[in-house]
Design an enzyme around this catalytic site. Structure first.
Site, PDB file in Angstrom:
ATOM      1  N   ASP A 101     -14.824 -11.228   8.730  1.00 51.56           N
ATOM      2  CA  ASP A 101     -14.942  -9.774   8.908  1.00 51.56           C
ATOM      3  C   ASP A 101     -15.988  -9.177   7.983  1.00 51.56           C
ATOM      4  O   ASP A 101     -16.512  -9.865   7.100  1.00 51.56           O
ATOM      5  CB  ASP A 101     -13.571  -9.090   8.747  1.00 51.56           C
TER       6      ASP A 101
ATOM      7  N   ASN B  81      -0.072  -5.152   4.636  1.00 50.81           N
ATOM      8  CA  ASN B  81       0.466  -4.569   5.882  1.00 50.81           C
ATOM      9  C   ASN B  81       0.457  -5.575   7.035  1.00 50.81           C
ATOM     10  O   ASN B  81       0.655  -5.203   8.190  1.00 50.81           O
ATOM     11  CB  ASN B  81      -0.314  -3.306   6.264  1.00 50.81           C
TER      12      ASN B  81
ATOM     13  N   HIS C  17      -2.151  -7.395   8.025  1.00 51.01           N
ATOM     14  CA  HIS C  17      -3.409  -7.602   8.748  1.00 51.01           C
ATOM     15  C   HIS C  17      -3.994  -8.982   8.466  1.00 51.01           C
ATOM     16  O   HIS C  17      -3.762  -9.566   7.405  1.00 51.01           O
ATOM     17  CB  HIS C  17      -4.425  -6.481   8.489  1.00 51.01           C
TER      18      HIS C  17
ATOM     19  N   GLU D 275      -5.787  -4.616  12.030  1.00 46.52           N
ATOM     20  CA  GLU D 275      -4.758  -3.783  11.406  1.00 46.52           C
ATOM     21  C   GLU D 275      -3.516  -3.692  12.305  1.00 46.52           C
ATOM     22  O   GLU D 275      -3.584  -4.015  13.503  1.00 46.52           O
ATOM     23  CB  GLU D 275      -5.325  -2.375  11.183  1.00 46.52           C
TER      24      GLU D 275
HETATM   25  C1  GLP Z   1      -8.967  -7.872   3.121  1.00 44.75           C
HETATM   26  C2  GLP Z   1      -9.628  -8.778   4.175  1.00 44.75           C
HETATM   27  C3  GLP Z   1      -8.704  -9.861   4.640  1.00 44.75           C
HETATM   28  C4  GLP Z   1      -7.939 -10.417   3.453  1.00 44.75           C
HETATM   29  C5  GLP Z   1      -6.990  -9.367   2.950  1.00 44.75           C
HETATM   30  C6  GLP Z   1      -6.186  -9.797   1.735  1.00 44.75           C
HETATM   31  O1  GLP Z   1      -9.080  -6.545   3.379  1.00 44.75           O
HETATM   32  N1  GLP Z   1     -10.193  -8.100   5.281  1.00 44.75           N
HETATM   33  O2  GLP Z   1      -9.444 -10.865   5.308  1.00 44.75           O
HETATM   34  O3  GLP Z   1      -7.208 -11.549   3.833  1.00 44.75           O
HETATM   35  O4  GLP Z   1      -7.631  -8.143   2.748  1.00 44.75           O
HETATM   36  O5  GLP Z   1      -6.964  -9.824   0.579  1.00 44.75           O
HETATM   37  P1  GLP Z   1      -6.487 -10.486  -0.772  1.00 44.75           P
HETATM   38  O6  GLP Z   1      -6.637 -11.956  -0.617  1.00 44.75           O
HETATM   39  O7  GLP Z   1      -7.447  -9.927  -1.808  1.00 44.75           O
HETATM   40  O8  GLP Z   1      -5.088 -10.071  -1.005  1.00 44.75           O
END
Ligand code: GLP
Length: 236
Positions: free
Chosen positions: A63, A131, A133, A138
């Site tokens: 992403d 949440n 995602h 989302e």
């Molecule tokens: C982000 C990304 C995700 C990621 C998630 C968790 O916003 N778009 O791909 O898995 O949040 O992030 P973290 O590993 O920092 O908790």
């Protein structure tokens, strides 16, 4: 979904890297879909240390924020270069990242989806948002969604504000879709830390629902959840 419980973050990182190394050994031209965030950082470090040969492999970034390009330090493309791509030997032509600055973002996503269709993802590695995602899919995202432009939820923008100097998180993003992710031959989902315990409980013990985008992974035939003690502490 197979659940692999590990002790802590460093064990999670080692386990994730060894799973990737195993797949790469079986298929040197492995096509990977890779995430950003804090969770996979240790895995990237381990993968870099292993000195693996990625010269035949392909990678798709999961992403990106709308409006950001590789030259912006908050972009996921920049994260990926600094933490992984610049340290291993992918060939440039086998690296696919969104251009968040493209004039036509819908077209950028369509082209990205086509490239994935052509190459086919062997292994998708994912983190999970609080949440539920995955990527930037989302809550409310359809399980039949493909690569597209999305609006970010307030919760996600708040969680990610720490990465933006002025706290201004873009309101839109580009993400590989849930159906596209589900098209991967294998999925590995990583979760670490107590702040993920609630969502991991919902993922493992709750219902499969659009409200928890990651829940669709329960229906994949080769999915692995690697979770540390803190993130799995609420599981029965
Ligand atoms: C982000 C990304 C995700 C990621 C998630 C968790 O916003 N778009 O791909 O898995 O949040 O992030 P973290 O590993 O920092 O908790």
């Amino acid at each position: 979904m197979i659940i692999i419980k590990v002790k802590d973050y460093s064990e999670l990182s080692r386990k994730a890297a060894s799973l990737v190394a195993e797949e790469l050994a079986k298929k040197p031209d492995l096509a990977l879909c890779l995430p950003t965030g804090a969770t996979p950082l240790g895995m990237y470090e381990q993968l870099t240390d292993k000195n693996l040969d990625f010269s035949k492999a392909t990678m798709f970034l999961l992403d990106e924020y709308a409006g950001l390009g590789v030259d912006d330090e908050e972009s996921f493309a920049c994260y990926m270069c600094l933490n992984f791509l610049d340290l291993v030997n992918f060939r440039k032509e086998n690296v696919f990242m969104f251009n968040g600055k493209a004039a036509d973002l819908d077209k950028e996503c369509e082209d990205y989806e086509k490239k994935i269709e052509e190459k086919k993802i062997d292994l998708a590695i994912l983190g999970i948002g609080k949440n539920g995602h995955v990527g930037f899919n989302e809550p409310g995202s359809s399980f039949s969604s493909q690569t597209r432009v999305v609006s970010l939820s307030e919760q996600t923008r708040e969680s990610n504000a720490k990465y933006f100097e002025k706290g201004e998180v873009p309101s839109k993003a580009l993400t590989v879709g849930l159906k596209t992710i589900m098209g991967a031959k294998k999925i590995i989902l990583l979760a670490s830390g107590a702040e993920k315990a609630e969502v991991i409980k919902q993922l493992v013990e709750g219902e499969i629902s659009y409200q928890l985008p990651a829940s669709v992974i329960n229906t994949h035939k080769d999915a692995v959840l690697v979770v540390d003690r803190a993130a799995s502490k609420l599981l029965k």
